[in-house]
Design an enzyme around this catalytic site. Sequence first.
Site, PDB file in Angstrom:
ATOM      1  N   ASN A   1     179.182  90.617  62.117  1.00  0.00           N
ATOM      2  CA  ASN A   1     178.951  91.762  62.988  1.00  0.00           C
ATOM      3  C   ASN A   1     179.240  91.392  64.435  1.00  0.00           C
ATOM      4  O   ASN A   1     178.747  90.381  64.941  1.00  0.00           O
ATOM      5  CB  ASN A   1     177.486  92.203  62.893  1.00  0.00           C
ATOM      6  CG  ASN A   1     177.134  93.261  63.925  1.00  0.00           C
ATOM      7  OD1 ASN A   1     177.496  94.423  63.792  1.00  0.00           O
ATOM      8  ND2 ASN A   1     176.427  92.860  64.979  1.00  0.00           N
ATOM      9  N   GLU A   2     180.086  92.172  65.096  1.00  0.00           N
ATOM     10  CA  GLU A   2     180.324  92.068  66.540  1.00  0.00           C
ATOM     11  C   GLU A   2     180.535  90.627  67.002  1.00  0.00           C
ATOM     12  O   GLU A   2     179.973  90.194  68.017  1.00  0.00           O
ATOM     13  CB  GLU A   2     179.166  92.720  67.307  1.00  0.00           C
ATOM     14  CG  GLU A   2     179.065  94.212  67.052  1.00  0.00           C
ATOM     15  CD  GLU A   2     178.044  94.919  67.934  1.00  0.00           C
ATOM     16  OE1 GLU A   2     177.298  94.226  68.670  1.00  0.00           O
ATOM     17  OE2 GLU A   2     177.990  96.164  67.890  1.00  0.00           O
TER      18      GLU A   2
ATOM     19  N   GLU B   1     179.961 101.445  63.450  1.00  0.00           N
ATOM     20  CA  GLU B   1     178.863 101.799  64.354  1.00  0.00           C
ATOM     21  C   GLU B   1     179.409 102.775  65.393  1.00  0.00           C
ATOM     22  O   GLU B   1     180.388 102.468  66.079  1.00  0.00           O
ATOM     23  CB  GLU B   1     178.274 100.578  65.070  1.00  0.00           C
ATOM     24  CG  GLU B   1     177.412  99.688  64.220  1.00  0.00           C
ATOM     25  CD  GLU B   1     176.692  98.616  65.043  1.00  0.00           C
ATOM     26  OE1 GLU B   1     176.305  98.915  66.201  1.00  0.00           O
ATOM     27  OE2 GLU B   1     176.543  97.492  64.536  1.00  0.00           O
TER      28      GLU B   1
END
Length: 536
Positions: free
Chosen positions: A200-201, A323
């Site tokens: 994630n990210e 997201e």
Amino acid sequence: MMKILKTRKPLLIAATAMAFWAGTQVLSAQNARIKIDIDRTIGKVNKNIYGSFVEHLGRCVYGGIYDPGSPLSDKDGFRNDVKQAVKDLNVSLVRYPGGNFVSNYHWLDGVGPKDQRPTRLELAWGRLENNQVGTDEFMKYTKEIGSQPYFSVNMGTGTIEEAQRWVEYCNVDSGPYYAELRKKYGHEKPYDIKYWSLGNEMDGFWQMGHLNAEDYSKKAREAAKLMKLTSPDIKLVAAGSSNYRPNADPNAWNATILHELRDVVDYIALHIYVGNPENNYYDFMSTPLVCEQRTKIVKGMIAREMEKADRGDRGPIHIAWDEYNVWYRARAGASMHGTRALEEHYNLEDALVIAQFLNVFVRNADVVKMANLAQLVNVIAPIFTSEKGMFKQTIYYPFQLFSNNVKGTSLDTYVDCDTYSTKEFPIGLGESKTIQKDVPYLDVSTTYDNGEVTICVVNRNKDKAIPTDLISEEGKFDGNFEVYEVNGPNVKSENDFGKTTVQTEKKPDIKVRNAEKFTYSFAPHSFTMLKGHIKK
């Protein structure tokens, strides 16, 4: 901030003469036009654009979907009122368990007997994690709400071997240790989880275990290798850009990831949050166009890499906006940490922005095949709870209309209406700046499915209704058109416990009989969905 609102480009001198000055607005006298051609197709709308997101953050899990001991919960601790609201939202795919949380999450902490699970210091959001909800509980929840799971592995503090073992636990029938461990814990059949993201990210300096693009690509490639050897049919999602801050270089990150992982992954994940920190309505209404611009840039990058990719019989890489949301009020100071973190309260203008995000995903259906509204309950979410009940936030309603109605093939729709332009402004708190020119007041997407056409329209104009001619270029409108509108008394209208000022209203049907055109006036600050038939 002053804005000059321009007339649309195909404008006759006579129409200009009839225009009038009203504050900062110049409006044309003729009707707007939406022209629909069922032969001009973009791509198939994938149901996974109606996904959501559950992270171990604030009250999303504990006190949100899971509240053991509450009279509102079932025998497994899941809130019944929340479950029903999620079912009604028709969420197709739920991303889990993070988010920033996942970069220090070790999945073995969340399986097995609950009284033996460790309590960990949760570093991403500043709380304690008791691990009472983990893999098996979440899988039970997705089954009950009728949704698919989408798991993210720990590419921060985790190892590639840990990722492989989680896939083994979830997807292998029997034999190896972690498959047998699942069975030992009472879950005989594998879960067959299809979608897995590789972290994630990872481009974000805030991420635990943050890596540069080259190092992330190396780790992701090797994790993917082990995961695919364990479960060959899984779909993998690479961590694309989340850091679009002014000093970042997101395009360089995306270009590297796509080049290095073009043979390996099936999606590239992008993130976007927008807001209205300067309280400028028209600026805010244009922010989803930034999402569309970024989509087109990454689409071009994908096309370039697909020319030389070795993907066997697999299709090209797609985009997952896994997201997105409005987030700016609860994004600083104490609101960022602890058990009440990120509890944003939404109003009508936020709902109109969410409707526009969904329009963007539909308009780019050829490349956007997944999207996840962050998050599901309490934390920047469409559903908000207390110990005694819940309410549906304003953003719940446009998502519900889309997820239950908008399907089939996306159409390349022509829109001719008045426009406006902005000066430079930040798209959200701490986010990059943009200038948007010739923003149409009407934001439109159209789908066609077995004779049925669904037209989704946001009227960005705060004060004026927009009379619009809807024109069919191929075939004729025929039958009753259903009309649904999300609106409220003003753009700052909010919902709360015991108070619903913004919701979906069913309007009277429009009766159309074998006609190439009909006219509808879209109310100020509204989202409207029209649903009817085109007969060839």
